[in-house]
Design a protein around this motif. Structure first.
Motif, PDB file in Angstrom:
ATOM      1  N   ASP A   1       0.819  -1.216   0.000  1.00  6.20           N
ATOM      2  CA  ASP A   1       0.000   0.000   0.000  1.00  6.20           C
ATOM      3  C   ASP A   1       0.853   1.267   0.000  1.00  6.20           C
ATOM      4  O   ASP A   1       0.568   2.230   0.710  1.00  6.20           O
ATOM      5  CB  ASP A   1      -0.969   0.010   1.191  1.00  6.20           C
ATOM      6  CG  ASP A   1      -2.038  -1.063   1.076  1.00  6.20           C
ATOM      7  OD1 ASP A   1      -2.402  -1.402  -0.066  1.00  6.20           O
ATOM      8  OD2 ASP A   1      -2.492  -1.569   2.125  1.00  6.20           O
ATOM      9  N   GLY A   2       1.917   1.244  -0.785  1.00  2.00           N
ATOM     10  CA  GLY A   2       2.767   2.425  -0.931  1.00  2.00           C
ATOM     11  C   GLY A   2       3.789   2.619   0.170  1.00  2.00           C
ATOM     12  O   GLY A   2       4.562   3.572   0.130  1.00  2.00           O
ATOM     13  N   LEU A   3       3.795   1.741   1.176  1.00  2.00           N
ATOM     14  CA  LEU A   3       4.741   1.855   2.280  1.00  2.00           C
ATOM     15  C   LEU A   3       5.710   0.672   2.275  1.00  2.00           C
ATOM     16  O   LEU A   3       5.349  -0.436   1.863  1.00  2.00           O
ATOM     17  CB  LEU A   3       4.007   1.902   3.620  1.00  2.00           C
ATOM     18  CG  LEU A   3       3.191   3.164   3.892  1.00  2.00           C
ATOM     19  CD1 LEU A   3       2.388   3.012   5.168  1.00  2.00           C
ATOM     20  CD2 LEU A   3       4.103   4.380   3.970  1.00  2.00           C
ATOM     21  N   PRO A   4       6.943   0.889   2.759  1.00  6.52           N
ATOM     22  CA  PRO A   4       7.903  -0.206   2.795  1.00  6.52           C
ATOM     23  C   PRO A   4       7.647  -1.170   3.948  1.00  6.52           C
ATOM     24  O   PRO A   4       7.259  -0.753   5.042  1.00  6.52           O
ATOM     25  CB  PRO A   4       9.248   0.509   2.981  1.00  6.52           C
ATOM     26  CG  PRO A   4       8.919   1.826   3.583  1.00  6.52           C
ATOM     27  CD  PRO A   4       7.524   2.167   3.149  1.00  6.52           C
ATOM     28  N   VAL A   5       7.844  -2.439   3.673  1.00  8.32           N
ATOM     29  CA  VAL A   5       7.864  -3.490   4.684  1.00  8.32           C
ATOM     30  C   VAL A   5       9.244  -4.129   4.585  1.00  8.32           C
ATOM     31  O   VAL A   5       9.661  -4.549   3.505  1.00  8.32           O
ATOM     32  CB  VAL A   5       6.767  -4.549   4.439  1.00  8.32           C
ATOM     33  CG1 VAL A   5       6.856  -5.657   5.481  1.00  8.32           C
ATOM     34  CG2 VAL A   5       5.395  -3.905   4.439  1.00  8.32           C
ATOM     35  N   VAL A   6       9.967  -4.186   5.706  1.00  6.67           N
ATOM     36  CA  VAL A   6      11.343  -4.667   5.696  1.00  6.67           C
ATOM     37  C   VAL A   6      11.408  -6.058   6.325  1.00  6.67           C
ATOM     38  O   VAL A   6      10.998  -6.249   7.474  1.00  6.67           O
ATOM     39  CB  VAL A   6      12.285  -3.693   6.431  1.00  6.67           C
ATOM     40  CG1 VAL A   6      13.725  -4.190   6.358  1.00  6.67           C
ATOM     41  CG2 VAL A   6      12.174  -2.285   5.852  1.00  6.67           C
ATOM     42  N   TYR A   7      11.934  -7.003   5.556  1.00  7.16           N
ATOM     43  CA  TYR A   7      12.165  -8.364   6.008  1.00  7.16           C
ATOM     44  C   TYR A   7      13.653  -8.464   6.349  1.00  7.16           C
ATOM     45  O   TYR A   7      14.507  -8.264   5.487  1.00  7.16           O
ATOM     46  CB  TYR A   7      11.807  -9.359   4.905  1.00  7.16           C
ATOM     47  CG  TYR A   7      10.336  -9.357   4.547  1.00  7.16           C
ATOM     48  CD1 TYR A   7       9.499 -10.369   4.996  1.00  7.16           C
ATOM     49  CD2 TYR A   7       9.784  -8.342   3.771  1.00  7.16           C
ATOM     50  CE1 TYR A   7       8.147 -10.372   4.676  1.00  7.16           C
ATOM     51  CE2 TYR A   7       8.446  -8.330   3.442  1.00  7.16           C
ATOM     52  CZ  TYR A   7       7.626  -9.343   3.907  1.00  7.16           C
ATOM     53  OH  TYR A   7       6.288  -9.339   3.587  1.00  7.16           O
TER      54      TYR A   7
END
Length: 199
Positions: free
Chosen positions: A153-159
């Motif tokens: 949704d336009g935001l970063p998710v960091v794994y």
């Protein structure tokens, strides 16, 4: 429209033809007229697609935030290759490295033993490379930390992954939405929502 024109080249441009056995990591510095950010994976040249706004903003956010957090003795660089071996020279989006590995303005790559963190921001054309191929190669080369950034949704998710030295493979350490807060390999606290704000 020709692929050459997409890279700002004449329509009659001839793309490099690989030698028998493929290209080597040293060839990457010698081949003329390569598109920006060309990588070498398994002896093959990989040309990346133009970056999206999301991709560019995430790289800028992480580059700036990591520069503010790295302890003495470490430094941050964006879009610089790592010579993993003779046939592999990927270019992570951001990397943290030992500052004494900087050899000057003409340097074009780092050794894996000098790299502490590699960050890849996943784009449509790099999904398989960033999720499967590169992590395997970074781990085999002994790079201790791997961060993969996906868009939600336009935001970063960091794994976040850490190397298990016994198996030479990465172990998942967490999935971070909104805020990336870590103590290893050094304290980090990054507001991931800041990617939406103008700098």
């Amino acid at each position: 429209m020709s692929a050459a024109r997409d890279y700002g080249l004449d329509d009659d441009y001839e793309w490099p033809r690989p030698p028998v056995g493929g290209w080597t990591a040293d060839d990457l510095d010698e081949l003329p007229n390569l598109p920006p950010h060309t990588e070498l994976i398994d002896g093959s040249l990989v040309f990346v697609s133009p970056q999206t706004n999301f991709h560019s903003r995430v790289i800028r956010l992480l580059d700036n935030a990591l520069l503010a957090h790295v302890p003495d003795g470490l430094d941050v660089q964006r879009e610089m290759t790592i010579k993993l071996d003779r046939r592999n020279r990927p270019e992570p989006d951001v990397l943290v490295f030992k500052a004494d590995a900087d050899t000057g303005p003409g340097q074009t790559w780092y050794r894996p033993e000098d790299v502490v963190i590699v960050v890849e921001v996943v784009s449509k054309d790099s999904e398989e490379r960033d999720r499967e191929v590169k992590p395997r190669k970074y781990a085999a080369a002994g790079i201790a930390h791997y961060w993969r950034v996906e868009q939600n949704d336009g935001l970063p998710v960091v794994y976040v992954y850490e190397l298990d030295p016994m198996t030479k493979s990465y172990v998942p350490m967490g999935i971070f939405h909104n805020r990336l807060k870590l103590t290893v390999p050094f304290p980090v606290d990054i507001d991931l929502n800041a990617v939406e704000r103008r700098r």
